[in-house]
Design an enzyme around this catalytic site. Structure first.
Site, PDB file in Angstrom:
ATOM      1  N   CYS A 319       0.841  -1.199   0.000  1.00 35.32           N
ATOM      2  CA  CYS A 319       0.000   0.000   0.000  1.00 35.32           C
ATOM      3  C   CYS A 319       0.875   1.248   0.000  1.00 35.32           C
ATOM      4  O   CYS A 319       1.825   1.342   0.785  1.00 35.32           O
ATOM      5  CB  CYS A 319      -0.911  -0.008   1.224  1.00 35.32           C
ATOM      6  N   ARG A 418     -12.831   0.531  -4.366  1.00 35.85           N
ATOM      7  CA  ARG A 418     -12.220   0.561  -3.034  1.00 35.85           C
ATOM      8  C   ARG A 418     -11.625   1.919  -2.702  1.00 35.85           C
ATOM      9  O   ARG A 418     -11.576   2.318  -1.547  1.00 35.85           O
ATOM     10  CB  ARG A 418     -11.128  -0.511  -2.937  1.00 35.85           C
TER      11      ARG A 418
END
Length: 497
Positions: A319, A418
């Site tokens: 991430c 998302r």
């Protein structure tokens, strides 16, 4: 004027646990790692619990059908990702639910006229080591026999030979009858000296397969994650865009628990989804929400009806939200605040809303730290992506076997739902890479659980609740870790077979 918090954003790697008294109760066999998965009244057991406090991430590179089955066998639960058509996600959920503890669904089939080359391709594609041979190559076909990876090899056999020439026929095999108990099936399996027992209906169809290795796994892990009908439990991710269609389809497919899949859960959009679920299904459908990094976010989602709340923004190994958007918080700092809010909420309302720590875990020791901070269970991506059961390819890179792994915010996944960037992914919030291949989920989870039990014993705890309440943590300097390896050149070869 912006508010600046008087704290440093801390990670799990900045803490160590201090030992507590180890008494006579503190043995590995007495340690209970079970945890609540969904909200419940204080003093009561949650309606859904896991024996192993590990769940797999809502990622296309992680949670396959095979991994969901394996993790449920090991006492955890998987969340099938939502970055795919509704019908495909529902199909994956249904595929997991077709399996009962001890009874595996017959989902890998071939015709007797197929070639050994075709059988070999099917073995490699599915990861199975046994294929059911039916007259038409479908699960509904008439059972003719079994072929396994041990029945042929291409040193002795030609690729164009047919399956019929190497399979063990139905007449040669001992079979079970539909409706038999698992205990009866396992006894028959051992008496027959077979590795697989086909359970056959009166009309000649294979309704289930009982594997010898599954009995060993049951004794190894003891508590599979199953529903009232002994079917494996499975979770599924949902988003705030197509939930009106996706949630009913997943419920119909048998999903045991849902989870809103978002990098930022502190939003009215998640509140709207939770309101929809409560209005349409009441408490019959369980749904978690997140992610959040502070007490405000937790209370907002708890008040909205979330069954559990995920904690963590930007801490995942693939991430890059923090780099791209400057948003996030060290996982230890985030968890510490949210745990305090969870406990205050429970005291005020009488309702306990479990916390899932999502991200920031590099080593198994970080799992122990996260649980000591107060997480009820852990969501892991990189950890599970390394295993045979994850859906990605094995690749040889610089002489090392690795598995592909990518974030849901990467261009490869393009998970727009998302990350809330509109209709297109304008920039990446995840990377595309590789993780070292680690082998079987079962073997690795066994080692991880042994480490967690050992840590808890040293801390004088035999349950996660006791661990939450009594663990003592100390912040450490980088020099604390440097001294561990400063005087010794490490032997990186494994010392345990």
């Amino acid at each position: 004027m912006a508010r600046i918090l008087a704290e440093i954003s801390r990670t799990f790697g900045e803490y160590l646990l201090l030992p507590n008294l180890t008494d006579e109760r503190c043995t590995p066999g007495n340690v209970d790692l079970s945890a609540p998965l969904v909200r419940h009244r204080v003093g009561e057991l949650a309606p859904i619990r896991v024996a192993t406090p590990l769940v797999s991430a809502i990622m296309g590179a992680v949670s396959s059908v095979e991994l969901a089955i394996a993790l449920a066998q090991a006492g955890g639960i998987s969340f099938i990702h939502q970055n795919q058509p509704i019908s495909e996600q529902a199909g994956m959920v249904a595929a997991v639910k077709r399996h009962k503890a001890g009874f595996r669904h017959n989902d890998v089939n071939i015709k007797p006229s197929a070639t050994l080359d075709e059988a070999d391709t099917l073995f490699k594609r599915t990861g199975s080591d046994v294929i059911v041979v039916t007259d038409d190559g479908n699960p509904s076909g008439t059972f003719l026999g079994l072929i396994t990876t041990q029945d042929f090899n291409f040193i002795r056999h030609r690729r164009d030979e047919v399956v019929d020439s190497r399979m063990r026929t139905a007449r040669e095999l001992v079979t079970g009858a539909e409706g038999m108990s698992l205990a009866e099936a396992n006894s028959l399996l051992w008496d027959s000296r077979q590795d697989v027992l086909p359970v056959v209906s009166a009309d000649g169809r294979v309704t289930a397969l009982v594997h010898r290795r599954d009995e060993a796994l049951h004794h190894k892990f003891s508590n599979e994650t199953v529903d009232a009908a002994k079917r494996f439990r499975v979770g599924a991710g949902v988003n705030t865009h197509d939930y009106l269609e996706r949630i009913p389809a997943l419920v119909e497919a048998g999903a045991d628990v849902l989870c809103l899949d978002s990098s930022d859960g502190y939003s009215v959009w998640q509140q709207n989804v939770l309101a929809f679920v409560r209005k349409e299904y009441g408490d019959a459908v369980r749904i978690g929400a997140g992610n959040v990094v502070d007490g405000r976010g937790f209370r907002f989602l708890a008040d909205a009806g979330a069954d559990f709340v995920k904690v963590g923004i930007g801490g995942g190994s693939i991430c890059i939200t923090r780099d791209q958007k400057g948003i996030g918080r060290g996982q230890a700092s985030a968890l510490a605040e949210v745990v305090a809010e969870r406990d205050a909420y429970a005291e005020e309302t009488g309702v306990y809303v479990p916390l899932c720590s999502d991200g920031g875990i590099i080593h198994d020791s970080h799992m122990a730290i996260a649980l000591a901070f107060g997480a009820d269970f852990l969501m892991l991506g990189r950890y599970f992506a390394r295993f045979d059961e994850s859906p990605t390819n094995k690749v040889k890179l610089a002489g090392q076997v690795v598995k592909e792994y990518w974030g849901e915010g990467s261009s490869r996944a393009r998970n727009v739902a998302r990350y809330g960037q509109g209709k297109d992914l304008a920039f990446e919030e995840g990377v595309d890479g590789y993780v070292p291949y680690a082998g079987s989920l079962y073997d690795n989870v066994t080692v991880t659980l042994a480490k967690l039990r050992s840590t808890m014993i040293s801390c004088g705890a035999i349950s996660l609740r006791q661990f939450h309440d009594t663990a003592r943590l100390v912040q450490v300097s980088q020099q604390t870790f440097v001294q561990n390896s400063e005087e010794v050149q490490r032997n990186e070869r494994p010392t345990v077979a």
